[in-house]
Design a protein around this motif. Structure first.
Motif, PDB file in Angstrom:
ATOM      1  N   TYR A   1     -19.893 111.598  -2.666  1.00 39.40           N
ATOM      2  CA  TYR A   1     -20.188 111.380  -1.367  1.00 39.40           C
ATOM      3  C   TYR A   1     -21.798 110.549  -2.161  1.00 39.40           C
ATOM      4  CZ  TYR A   1     -16.389 111.005   1.741  1.00 39.40           C
ATOM      5  OH  TYR A   1     -14.983 110.919   2.065  1.00 39.40           O
TER       6      TYR A   1
ATOM      7  N   ALA B   1     -12.968 114.239   0.817  1.00 34.84           N
ATOM      8  CA  ALA B   1     -14.274 115.319   0.231  1.00 34.84           C
ATOM      9  C   ALA B   1     -13.901 116.280   0.348  1.00 34.84           C
ATOM     10  CB  ALA B   1     -14.775 115.457   1.575  1.00 34.84           C
TER      11      ALA B   1
ATOM     12  N   HIS C   1     -18.603 106.715   5.894  1.00 31.39           N
ATOM     13  CA  HIS C   1     -16.735 107.593   5.492  1.00 31.39           C
ATOM     14  C   HIS C   1     -15.983 107.141   7.280  1.00 31.39           C
ATOM     15  CE1 HIS C   1     -13.388 108.145   2.415  1.00 31.39           C
ATOM     16  NE2 HIS C   1     -13.510 107.365   3.059  1.00 31.39           N
TER      17      HIS C   1
ATOM     18  N   ALA D   1     -23.691 109.847   3.989  1.00 31.12           N
ATOM     19  CA  ALA D   1     -22.271 109.268   3.047  1.00 31.12           C
ATOM     20  C   ALA D   1     -21.039 109.770   4.221  1.00 31.12           C
ATOM     21  CB  ALA D   1     -22.790 109.301   1.886  1.00 31.12           C
ATOM     22  N   GLY D   2     -20.777 111.102   4.103  1.00 33.01           N
ATOM     23  CA  GLY D   2     -19.722 110.949   4.657  1.00 33.01           C
ATOM     24  C   GLY D   2     -18.839 110.254   6.017  1.00 33.01           C
TER      25      GLY D   2
ATOM     26  N   TRP E   1     -23.577 106.447   0.314  1.00 32.49           N
ATOM     27  CA  TRP E   1     -22.548 105.397   0.114  1.00 32.49           C
ATOM     28  C   TRP E   1     -21.470 105.744  -0.849  1.00 32.49           C
ATOM     29  CZ3 TRP E   1     -19.772 104.461   3.660  1.00 32.49           C
ATOM     30  CH2 TRP E   1     -18.258 103.118   3.719  1.00 32.49           C
ATOM     31  N   LEU E   2     -20.624 105.417  -0.743  1.00 31.34           N
ATOM     32  CA  LEU E   2     -19.491 105.976  -2.113  1.00 31.34           C
ATOM     33  C   LEU E   2     -19.338 105.563  -2.813  1.00 31.34           C
ATOM     34  CD1 LEU E   2     -16.351 104.856   0.630  1.00 31.34           C
ATOM     35  CD2 LEU E   2     -18.019 107.336   0.464  1.00 31.34           C
TER      36      LEU E   2
ATOM     37  N   SER F   1     -25.432 113.037   1.175  1.00 32.75           N
ATOM     38  CA  SER F   1     -23.696 113.147   1.173  1.00 32.75           C
ATOM     39  C   SER F   1     -23.253 112.867   2.317  1.00 32.75           C
ATOM     40  CB  SER F   1     -23.463 114.427   0.244  1.00 32.75           C
ATOM     41  OG  SER F   1     -23.734 114.028  -1.112  1.00 32.75           O
TER      42      SER F   1
END
Length: 526
Positions: A364, A357, A301, A297-298, A371-372, A294
Motif C-alpha cells: 500500500y 492489508a 482502495h 492508499a488503503g 496508491w496500490l 499507506s
C-alpha cells in the motif's frame, strides 16, 4: 537460489569460523583497502573482511577485501520468533532464527552476510532485465550476499529484510528497484522476482526478499515527466465532480418526492465517490510519512471498491424490480434490499481491503503515489473485484432489458411502472459504462496509444460526479419540479424579508397611501 557472487571464500570462512589469523601490520603499497601485509610478501584481509577470491593470503594487485559478518546458532532457536540482525558497512539484514537452522537440530548452524566494495562496477545496472531505454538506471548501493551454511537451503518461511545505504545520498529519483542476481541457462542479470521495496529515504532503502542470494538497489532517473495538462484536467474535473456529487447527495436527502430504495442506492454511491475524490485530491501525493501514505492508499482502495459495490447493488435491485413486475411483489424487494444493502455495500469492500492489508501491507503506497503497488500483481486486489462487478452488472442489465422487452410486447407501453423501470435501467447502464469503462481505459495505458488513453481516463474519471448529478437530478422531472418549488420558496422568502426591512425603516407612525404598495408587500389590517 544461490547467486554466483557467493564465492569460495564464504565457504572458507564458514568452515573456519572462530579461527584467529595472526597478522603482521606493515605498510605495503600493493595491498588493497582493509588488508595488511604478511612478512612483506603477501597480503591478507583484516578481521571482518574476506578476499574476493577466497584465498587467505594473496599477491594479486587487483584483489579486494569485502566486509563480512557471520552468526553461529547453537541453541536451536529457543525463542520462536527470534530475529538476527547482521551489519556490514552500513548495510544490514534481518533474518529469523528458524530460517537459519532450517529445522536441523544436529550441531550449530551459521549465516554469513557479505558486502562487496567493488563488484558494483562490474555487474552494474546495464544487466537489469527490465532496462528501459527512456530511463537512466544506475546502481546506488553496494552489492551484498547472504548464505546459510552448511546446507545453503534458501527456502525461507518469512522474507528477509535488507537495508542498503545509498552510494549517492539524497537521490532525486523516486523510481527504485530492489533486485537480486539471477542466474539462468541464458546468462545472469539483475531481477526483481521475489524482492520488493518497503521504504526509502535520503540515505537508505529497505527491501524485503523471499530468498537468499546477492542483492542491490537500482535507481532510475526517469525522463517521463508529469503532463501539466493532465494535472489541470484532473484537479478542475474532480473539483467540478465534488460539487456535483455534493448537490446530488443533498437532493437525494432532501427531495422527499423521489426518496425510495433506488434513491438510497444513488445516495450511498455519491457519498463514496465524493469521499474518494476528495481524498484523492488532498492525499494522493503525500508519500511521507510512509505510514500515512499507506493509510491513504488503503482508504482509497476501500472507497472505490465500495462505490463499485453500490453499483452492483443497483444492478441487483433493477433486476429484482424487473423480475417481479409479473408477480407484483415490489414491497418484498424493498424489504430485501434494505436488509442487505448496507452490510454488503460497506462490509464486502471492508473484508477485501482487510485481507489485502493483512497479506501485503507493504504494497500500500508507492514511492511517488499513495496508491496500490504494481509488484506481485497487487493491483488485481482492486481490478479483480472491479472487473467481476462490471461483468455481473452487464449480465444483469441485459437480463433486465430482455424482461422489459417481453413485458412491453404483452402490455401497454405507457404503463408507468414499466416505463420508469426501463428509464432507470438505461440510466444505470450508462452509469456502468461511465464508471466501469474508466478503469478499463486505465488498463490500456500502454504502447503508442498510452497518451490518448491517459487523457480519456482522466477526463471521464474526473466527470463521474457531473454525470450522476445530470442523469439522476437535472434530467429527472420530479427533481426539476422540486427544484422549481425550492426556487419559488427562496424568492418568496427573500421578497418578504425585503418588505419587512423596508417597513421597519419607515417606522410605526408612517402610514403609506393605498397606492404605495411595493412589489411583494402585503397589506395588513391594524
Amino acid at each position: 537460489m544461490q547467486g554466483p557472487l557467493l564465492l569460495p571464500g564464504l565457504c572458507f570462512l564458514l568452515s573456519l569460523y572462530g579461527a584467529v589469523t595472526q597478522k603482521t601490520k606493515t605498510s605495503c603499497a600493493k595491498c588493497p583497502p582493509n588488508a595488511s601485509c604478511v612478512n612483506n610478501t603477501h597480503c591478507t584481509c583484516d578481521h571482518g573482511y574476506t578476499s574476493g577470491s577466497g584465498q587467505k593470503l594473496f599477491t594479486f594487485p587487483l584483489e579486494t577485501c569485502n566486509a563480512i559478518e557471520t552468526q553461529v546458532i547453537t541453541d536451536n532457536c529457543s525463542e520462536e520468533r527470534k530475529t538476527f540482525n547482521l551489519n556490514v558497512q552500513m548495510n544490514s539484514m534481518d533474518i529469523r532464527c528458524n530460517d537459519i537452522i532450517q529445522g536441523d537440530t544436529q550441531g550449530p548452524s551459521a549465516i554469513a552476510f557479505i558486502s562487496y566494495s567493488s563488484f558494483g562496477n562490474i555487474i552494474n545496472a546495464t544487466f537489469f532485465e527490465e532496462m528501459d531505454k527512456k530511463d537512466q538506471v544506475y546502481l546506488n548501493s553496494q552489492v551484498v550476499s547472504a548464505a546459510i551454511g552448511p546446507k545453503r537451503n534458501v527456502s525461507l518461511s518469512k522474507s528477509v529484510t535488507l537495508t542498503f545505504q545509498h552510494v549517492k545520498m539524497n537521490p532525486s529519483t523516486k523510481k527504485v528497484f530492489c533486485v537480486y542476481w539471477k542466474s539462468t541457462g541464458q546468462g545472469s542479470q539483475w531481477s526483481r522476482d521475489g524482492c520488493f521495496l518497503i521504504h526509502m529515504n535520503k540515505s537508505h532503502t529497505m527491501c524485503n526478499c523471499s530468498h537468499l542470494s546477492s542483492f542491490a538497489v537500482l535507481m532510475a532517473l526517469t525522463s517521463q515527466e508529469e503532463d501539466p495538462v493532465l494535472t489541470i484536467i484532473t484537479y478542475v474535473g474532480l473539483s467540478v465532480s465534488l460539487l456535483c456529487l455534493l448537490l446530488a447527495a443533498l437532493t437525494f436527502l432532501l427531495c422527499k418526492a423521489i426518496q425510495n430504495t433506488s434513491t438510497s442506492l444513488h445516495l450511498q454511491l455519491s457519498l463514496c465517490l465524493f469521499l474518494a475524490h476528495l481524498l484523492f485530491l488532498v492525499g494522493i501525493d503525500r508519500t511521507e510519512p510512509k505510514v500515512l501514505c499507506s493509510i491513504i492508499a488503503g482508504a482509497l482502495h476501500y472507497l472505490y471498491l465500495a462505490a463499485f459495490t453500490w453499483m452492483l447493488l443497483e444492478g441487483v435491485h433493477l433486476f429484482l424490480t424487473a423480475r417481479n413486475l409479473t408477480v407484483v411483489n415490489y414491497s418484498s424487494i424493498n424489504r430485501l434490499m434494505k436488509w442487505i444493502m448496507f452490510p454488503v455495500g460497506y462490509g464486502v469492500p471492508a473484508v477485501t481491503v482487510a485481507i489485502s492489508a493483512a497479506s501485503w501491507p507493504h504494497l500500500y503506497g508507492t514511492a511517488d503515489r499513495c496508491w496500490l503497488h504494481l509488484d506481485q500483481g497487487f493491483m488485481w486486489s482492486f481490478l479483480g473485484p472491479v472487473c467481476a462487478i462490471f461483468s455481473a452488472n452487464l449480465v444483469l442489465f441485459i437480463l433486465v432489458f430482455w424482461i422489459l422487452k417481453r413485458k412491453l410486447s404483452s402490455l401497454n407501453s405507457e404503463v408507468s411502472t414499466i416505463q420508469n423501470t426501463r428509464m432507470l435501467a438505461f440510466k444505470a447502464t450508462a452509469q456502468l459504462f461511465i464508471l466501469g469503462c474508466t478503469w478499463c481505459l486505465g488498463l490500456l495505458q500502454v504502447g503508442p496509444a498510452a497518451q490518448v488513453m491517459a487523457y480519456l481516463f482522466t477526463i471521464i474519471n474526473s466527470l463521474q460526479g457531473f454525470f450522476i448529478f445530470l442523469v439522476y437530478c437535472l434530467l429527472s422531472q420530479q427533481v426539476q419540479k422540486q427544484y422549481q418549488k425550492w426556487f419559488r420558496e427562496i424568492v418568496k422568502s427573500k421578497s418578504e424579508s425585503e418588505t419587512y426591512t423596508l417597513s421597519s425603516k419607515m417606522g410605526p407612525d408612517s402610514k403609506p397611501s393605498e397606492g404605495d404598495v411595493f412589489p411583494g408587500q402585503v397589506k395588513r389590517k391594524y
